[in-house]
Design an enzyme around this catalytic site. Structure first.
Site, PDB file in Angstrom:
ATOM      1  N   ASP A  65      27.970  14.647  -2.277  1.00 20.50           N
ATOM      2  CA  ASP A  65      27.412  14.270  -3.667  1.00 20.50           C
ATOM      3  C   ASP A  65      25.997  14.611  -3.561  1.00 20.50           C
ATOM      4  O   ASP A  65      25.549  13.639  -3.370  1.00 20.50           O
ATOM      5  CB  ASP A  65      28.071  13.299  -4.350  1.00 20.50           C
ATOM      6  CG  ASP A  65      27.887  13.212  -5.744  1.00 20.50           C
ATOM      7  OD1 ASP A  65      27.058  14.039  -6.306  1.00 20.50           O
ATOM      8  OD2 ASP A  65      28.460  12.320  -6.549  1.00 20.50           O
ATOM      9  N   ARG A 103      36.173  14.744  -3.699  1.00 20.41           N
ATOM     10  CA  ARG A 103      35.780  14.822  -5.194  1.00 20.41           C
ATOM     11  C   ARG A 103      35.272  16.112  -5.344  1.00 20.41           C
ATOM     12  O   ARG A 103      34.601  16.762  -4.325  1.00 20.41           O
ATOM     13  CB  ARG A 103      34.752  13.885  -5.509  1.00 20.41           C
ATOM     14  CG  ARG A 103      33.981  14.001  -6.975  1.00 20.41           C
ATOM     15  CD  ARG A 103      33.285  12.957  -7.455  1.00 20.41           C
ATOM     16  NE  ARG A 103      32.073  12.513  -6.701  1.00 20.41           N
ATOM     17  CZ  ARG A 103      32.062  11.608  -5.873  1.00 20.41           C
ATOM     18  NH1 ARG A 103      33.059  10.732  -5.761  1.00 20.41           N
ATOM     19  NH2 ARG A 103      30.834  11.444  -5.044  1.00 20.41           N
ATOM     20  N   TYR A 137      40.999   9.167  -4.197  1.00 25.94           N
ATOM     21  CA  TYR A 137      40.598   8.519  -2.953  1.00 25.94           C
ATOM     22  C   TYR A 137      41.830   7.774  -2.436  1.00 25.94           C
ATOM     23  O   TYR A 137      42.243   6.965  -3.423  1.00 25.94           O
ATOM     24  CB  TYR A 137      39.385   7.655  -3.655  1.00 25.94           C
ATOM     25  CG  TYR A 137      38.322   8.577  -4.400  1.00 25.94           C
ATOM     26  CD1 TYR A 137      37.270   9.022  -3.763  1.00 25.94           C
ATOM     27  CD2 TYR A 137      38.433   8.647  -5.715  1.00 25.94           C
ATOM     28  CE1 TYR A 137      36.402   9.838  -4.580  1.00 25.94           C
ATOM     29  CE2 TYR A 137      37.707   9.406  -6.477  1.00 25.94           C
ATOM     30  CZ  TYR A 137      36.607  10.044  -5.742  1.00 25.94           C
ATOM     31  OH  TYR A 137      35.541  10.713  -6.605  1.00 25.94           O
ATOM     32  N   HIS A 160      29.947  13.127 -17.063  1.00 23.99           N
ATOM     33  CA  HIS A 160      28.700  12.092 -17.835  1.00 23.99           C
ATOM     34  C   HIS A 160      27.882  13.424 -18.252  1.00 23.99           C
ATOM     35  O   HIS A 160      27.687  14.503 -17.736  1.00 23.99           O
ATOM     36  CB  HIS A 160      27.873  11.367 -16.899  1.00 23.99           C
ATOM     37  CG  HIS A 160      27.580  11.837 -15.547  1.00 23.99           C
ATOM     38  ND1 HIS A 160      26.342  12.530 -15.381  1.00 23.99           N
ATOM     39  CD2 HIS A 160      28.394  11.954 -14.392  1.00 23.99           C
ATOM     40  CE1 HIS A 160      26.329  13.054 -14.177  1.00 23.99           C
ATOM     41  NE2 HIS A 160      27.338  12.663 -13.590  1.00 23.99           N
ATOM     42  N   ASP A 190       0.607  -1.132   0.100  1.00 19.68           N
ATOM     43  CA  ASP A 190      -0.060  -0.005   0.007  1.00 19.68           C
ATOM     44  C   ASP A 190       0.898   1.188  -0.098  1.00 19.68           C
ATOM     45  O   ASP A 190       0.251   2.391   0.196  1.00 19.68           O
ATOM     46  CB  ASP A 190      -1.060  -0.184   1.051  1.00 19.68           C
ATOM     47  CG  ASP A 190      -2.290  -0.755   1.010  1.00 19.68           C
ATOM     48  OD1 ASP A 190      -2.137  -1.409  -0.019  1.00 19.68           O
ATOM     49  OD2 ASP A 190      -2.989  -1.132   2.075  1.00 19.68           O
ATOM     50  N   HIS A 245      37.199   6.460 -11.485  1.00 20.95           N
ATOM     51  CA  HIS A 245      36.179   6.874 -12.150  1.00 20.95           C
ATOM     52  C   HIS A 245      36.233   7.838 -13.393  1.00 20.95           C
ATOM     53  O   HIS A 245      37.593   8.415 -13.584  1.00 20.95           O
ATOM     54  CB  HIS A 245      35.156   7.190 -11.565  1.00 20.95           C
ATOM     55  CG  HIS A 245      35.178   8.564 -10.653  1.00 20.95           C
ATOM     56  ND1 HIS A 245      35.099   9.633 -11.134  1.00 20.95           N
ATOM     57  CD2 HIS A 245      35.588   8.572  -9.416  1.00 20.95           C
ATOM     58  CE1 HIS A 245      35.459  10.648 -10.114  1.00 20.95           C
ATOM     59  NE2 HIS A 245      35.502  10.050  -8.929  1.00 20.95           N
ATOM     60  N   ASP A 291      23.919  18.318 -10.360  1.00 18.80           N
ATOM     61  CA  ASP A 291      24.838  17.244  -9.819  1.00 18.80           C
ATOM     62  C   ASP A 291      26.028  17.905  -9.194  1.00 18.80           C
ATOM     63  O   ASP A 291      26.747  18.424 -10.094  1.00 18.80           O
ATOM     64  CB  ASP A 291      25.149  16.413 -10.884  1.00 18.80           C
ATOM     65  CG  ASP A 291      25.876  15.098 -10.450  1.00 18.80           C
ATOM     66  OD1 ASP A 291      26.150  14.811  -9.233  1.00 18.80           O
ATOM     67  OD2 ASP A 291      26.102  14.328 -11.081  1.00 18.80           O
ATOM     68  N   GLU A 331      34.041  16.172 -12.496  1.00 19.52           N
ATOM     69  CA  GLU A 331      34.008  15.557 -11.441  1.00 19.52           C
ATOM     70  C   GLU A 331      35.193  14.646 -10.913  1.00 19.52           C
ATOM     71  O   GLU A 331      35.147  13.653 -10.792  1.00 19.52           O
ATOM     72  CB  GLU A 331      32.918  14.922 -11.162  1.00 19.52           C
ATOM     73  CG  GLU A 331      32.335  13.836 -11.997  1.00 19.52           C
ATOM     74  CD  GLU A 331      31.066  13.118 -11.680  1.00 19.52           C
ATOM     75  OE1 GLU A 331      31.037  12.573 -10.718  1.00 19.52           O
ATOM     76  OE2 GLU A 331      30.329  12.980 -12.477  1.00 19.52           O
ATOM     77  N   HIS A 365      29.912   5.186  -4.296  1.00 19.10           N
ATOM     78  CA  HIS A 365      28.530   5.151  -4.014  1.00 19.10           C
ATOM     79  C   HIS A 365      27.989   4.950  -2.450  1.00 19.10           C
ATOM     80  O   HIS A 365      27.004   4.288  -2.254  1.00 19.10           O
ATOM     81  CB  HIS A 365      27.872   4.206  -5.035  1.00 19.10           C
ATOM     82  CG  HIS A 365      28.170   4.609  -6.541  1.00 19.10           C
ATOM     83  ND1 HIS A 365      27.995   3.711  -7.335  1.00 19.10           N
ATOM     84  CD2 HIS A 365      28.456   5.765  -6.970  1.00 19.10           C
ATOM     85  CE1 HIS A 365      28.409   4.416  -8.475  1.00 19.10           C
ATOM     86  NE2 HIS A 365      28.324   5.424  -8.385  1.00 19.10           N
ATOM     87  N   GLU A 416      32.900  18.443  -7.803  1.00 14.04           N
ATOM     88  CA  GLU A 416      32.081  18.335  -9.297  1.00 14.04           C
ATOM     89  C   GLU A 416      31.050  19.492  -9.587  1.00 14.04           C
ATOM     90  O   GLU A 416      30.464  19.952  -8.546  1.00 14.04           O
ATOM     91  CB  GLU A 416      30.977  17.017  -8.877  1.00 14.04           C
ATOM     92  CG  GLU A 416      29.961  17.062  -9.947  1.00 14.04           C
ATOM     93  CD  GLU A 416      29.131  15.558  -9.813  1.00 14.04           C
ATOM     94  OE1 GLU A 416      28.876  15.135  -8.736  1.00 14.04           O
ATOM     95  OE2 GLU A 416      28.564  15.059 -10.920  1.00 14.04           O
ATOM     96  N   HIS A 454      22.394  11.021 -14.936  1.00  7.86           N
ATOM     97  CA  HIS A 454      23.231  10.330 -16.092  1.00  7.86           C
ATOM     98  C   HIS A 454      22.676  10.241 -17.298  1.00  7.86           C
ATOM     99  O   HIS A 454      21.720   9.381 -17.637  1.00  7.86           O
ATOM    100  CB  HIS A 454      23.937   8.808 -15.918  1.00  7.86           C
ATOM    101  CG  HIS A 454      24.865   8.983 -14.677  1.00  7.86           C
ATOM    102  ND1 HIS A 454      25.459   7.873 -14.325  1.00  7.86           N
ATOM    103  CD2 HIS A 454      25.430  10.011 -13.507  1.00  7.86           C
ATOM    104  CE1 HIS A 454      26.103   8.098 -13.098  1.00  7.86           C
ATOM    105  NE2 HIS A 454      26.206   9.338 -12.901  1.00  7.86           N
TER     106      HIS A 454
HETATM  107  N1  GLY Z   1      25.877  11.912  -8.243  1.00  7.40           N
HETATM  108  C1  GLY Z   1      26.099  10.802  -9.338  1.00  7.40           C
HETATM  109  C2  GLY Z   1      27.274  11.188 -10.077  1.00  7.40           C
HETATM  110  O1  GLY Z   1      28.025  12.084  -9.661  1.00  7.40           O
HETATM  111  O2  GLY Z   1      27.645  10.780 -10.967  1.00  7.40           O
HETATM  112 MN    MN Z   2      27.976  13.264 -11.691  1.00  6.18          MN
HETATM  113 MN    MN Z   3      27.545  13.653  -8.354  1.00  8.17          MN
END
Ligand code: GLY
Ligand code: MN
Ligand code: MN
Length: 439
Positions: A258, A404, A386, A352, A38, A348, A269, A382, A241, A406, A359
């Site tokens: 983030d 990071r 790390y 993006h 529900d 990474h 973002d 970004e 993540h 971004e 994304h």
């Molecule tokens: N917050 C998602 C990324 O930075 O890709």
């Molecule tokens: Mn991002």
């Molecule tokens: Mn991000």
């Protein structure tokens, strides 16, 4: 601010033109998602469906038919008005609303879709459909094609099935000035949220409490997060993540946030990393300066005509040089780049596409090659570093630091435009803002 219906119509005009004559496009919104008994997740329309219709209700399908003479018609299948259902679950535009408020040429009850669609499919040459988003709907489309072929001796279903995403994704990738206005609003709200987080953080605070400060600003502006917020203190910042956000923020640690919001279906973002106690330590400062320099260089590479990958290459070069200068990597910079040795600390990509999805859609390559930036494309920049808390290849003083930074950047004829410039990122500015907040 909302986009006017004319903008959605203009998008349908462009799609119809790209489809060519005697074709049909079918596009469904996403399914409602149940969280548990529900209780469902708040509905958010499918981005491409909304892009073409401006229609945010669940249970809706848009059909665009093109004809011989460059003309086309737009039909919207949606929920009928229903007094009882509306008392329980809220307002519905209904059939009349679909025509009057959403500019549909024809509108039908969604329950009539299986029946009405067969007639529309007959004698069209091509069917444009977003294959692979919803298995149950894919099965329905197959069934319609079979039925249209089987029941009609002298007419038939379209001979060609074309992936509609290919067209719509490319349209979505290049943002109009109106879309950029919405993205700027989203970016401004997110920047305000990050500023508040810098002002409100105190040692001992829980990560989720700091997340609540961001959500406060999003909520005050009628927005929701565009993705699950990451609030990672200390070594939690090294988990890319990390979304648990359930640990205390410690004096002497950095915190990586983030988090950003979505405004009128357009995402922002942002990542910022700052000291919980307001002052960077020597090691934190040294690594932060490297990431910041790499980010400035990467932003500068978001230029029309540059390849998509240039910002990443610019960032990797500066990060690798910085890692060598600080003694975290040893060897020749070019060799370390070639062998991707930097991936120990930077694993990474540098960004993006950004748009209605965080994304966002749109291909990154054309054939074998990275594509080039065009006016109105929006990309995140970004870079980060790390240093795993258990990395024994580096001096202990570096371990457990994750950084990071971004921002969201538009490629324009005047050079890169940073949408998220309202939140500080230079060390002196961060420390000044945080000191002021404590005074
Ligand atoms: N917050 C998602 C990324 O930075 O890709
Ligand atoms: Mn991002
Ligand atoms: Mn991000």
């Amino acid at each position: 601010m909302k986009l006017p219906q004319a903008d959605f119509r203009h998008r349908r005009d462009r799609l119809a033109e790209k489809m060519g004559p005697n074709s049909i496009a079918i596009i469904a919104t996403r399914e409602e998602m149940y969280r548990n008994r529900d209780a469902d997740y708040k509905f958010r329309a499918d981005s491409s469906f909304f892009y073409l219709t401006g229609f945010a209700e669940p249970e809706a399908v848009a059909v665009i038919e093109t004809f011989e003479d460059d003309d086309y018609s737009y039909s919207l299948f949606c929920r009928e008005r229903n007094r009882e259902m509306e008392i329980w679950n809220g307002y519905r535009a209904g059939i009349d609303g679909a025509i009057e408020d959403y500019d549909a040429d024809e509108a039908y009850a969604i329950d009539l879709l299986d029946e009405e669609i067969i007639e529309k499919l007959l004698n069209k040459e091509r069917l444009y459909y977003r294959i692979g988003h919803n298995a149950a709907f894919d099965a329905r489309v197959s069934q319609w094609i079979k039925q249209a072929d089987g029941e009609h001796r002298h007419q038939s279903a379209p001979a060609q099935l074309v992936q509609l995403d290919r067209i719509v994704d490319e349209m979505r990738l290049v943002k109009s000035p109106q879309e950029l206005e919405l993205m700027q609003i989203a970016a401004n709200i997110s920047a305000e949220a990050h500023t508040r987080a810098m002002q409100m953080v105190r040692p001992g605070m829980m990560e989720y409490a700091l997340e609540a400060e961001l959500n406060y600003i999003f909520g005050q502006n009628g927005c929701v997060p565009s993705y699950n917020s990451i609030v990672g203190g200390g070594a939690n910042a090294c988990i890319l993540h990390y979304v648990e956000n359930n640990q205390p923020l410690k004096d002497g640690d950095l915190v990586l946030i983030d988090a950003a919001c979505e405004y009128e279906f357009y995402a922002s973002d942002i990542t910022r990393t700052f000291p919980v106690n307001g002052k960077f330590s020597a090691e934190q400062k040294a690594l932060y300066e490297v990431v910041l320099a790499s980010q400035y260089a990467a932003i500068d590479a978001v230029r029309i005509g540059n390849s998509y990958r240039e910002p990443h290459e610019a960032a990797v070069k500066i990060l690798t040089e910085g890692l060598v200068n600080l003694g975290l990597l040893k060897g020749d910079v070019n060799e370390l780049i070639k062998t991707e040795a930097y991936r120990q600390f930077y694993m990474h990509g540098t960004g993006h596409w950004l748009g209605m999805d965080v994304h966002d859609v749109g291909s990154y390559k054309k054939g074998e090659d990275w594509r080039q930036y065009e006016e109105g494309m929006v990309v995140t920049v970004e870079p980060g570093l790390y240093i795993a808390p258990d990395d024994e290849t580096v001096d202990e003083k570096w371990r457990g630091i994750g950084i990071r930074i971004e921002d969201d950047v538009v490629a324009t004829s005047k050079g890169p435009r940073v949408l998220t410039a309202n939140v500080v990122k230079d060390i002196a500015d961060i420390e000044h803002l945080m000191a002021q907040a404590k005074a």
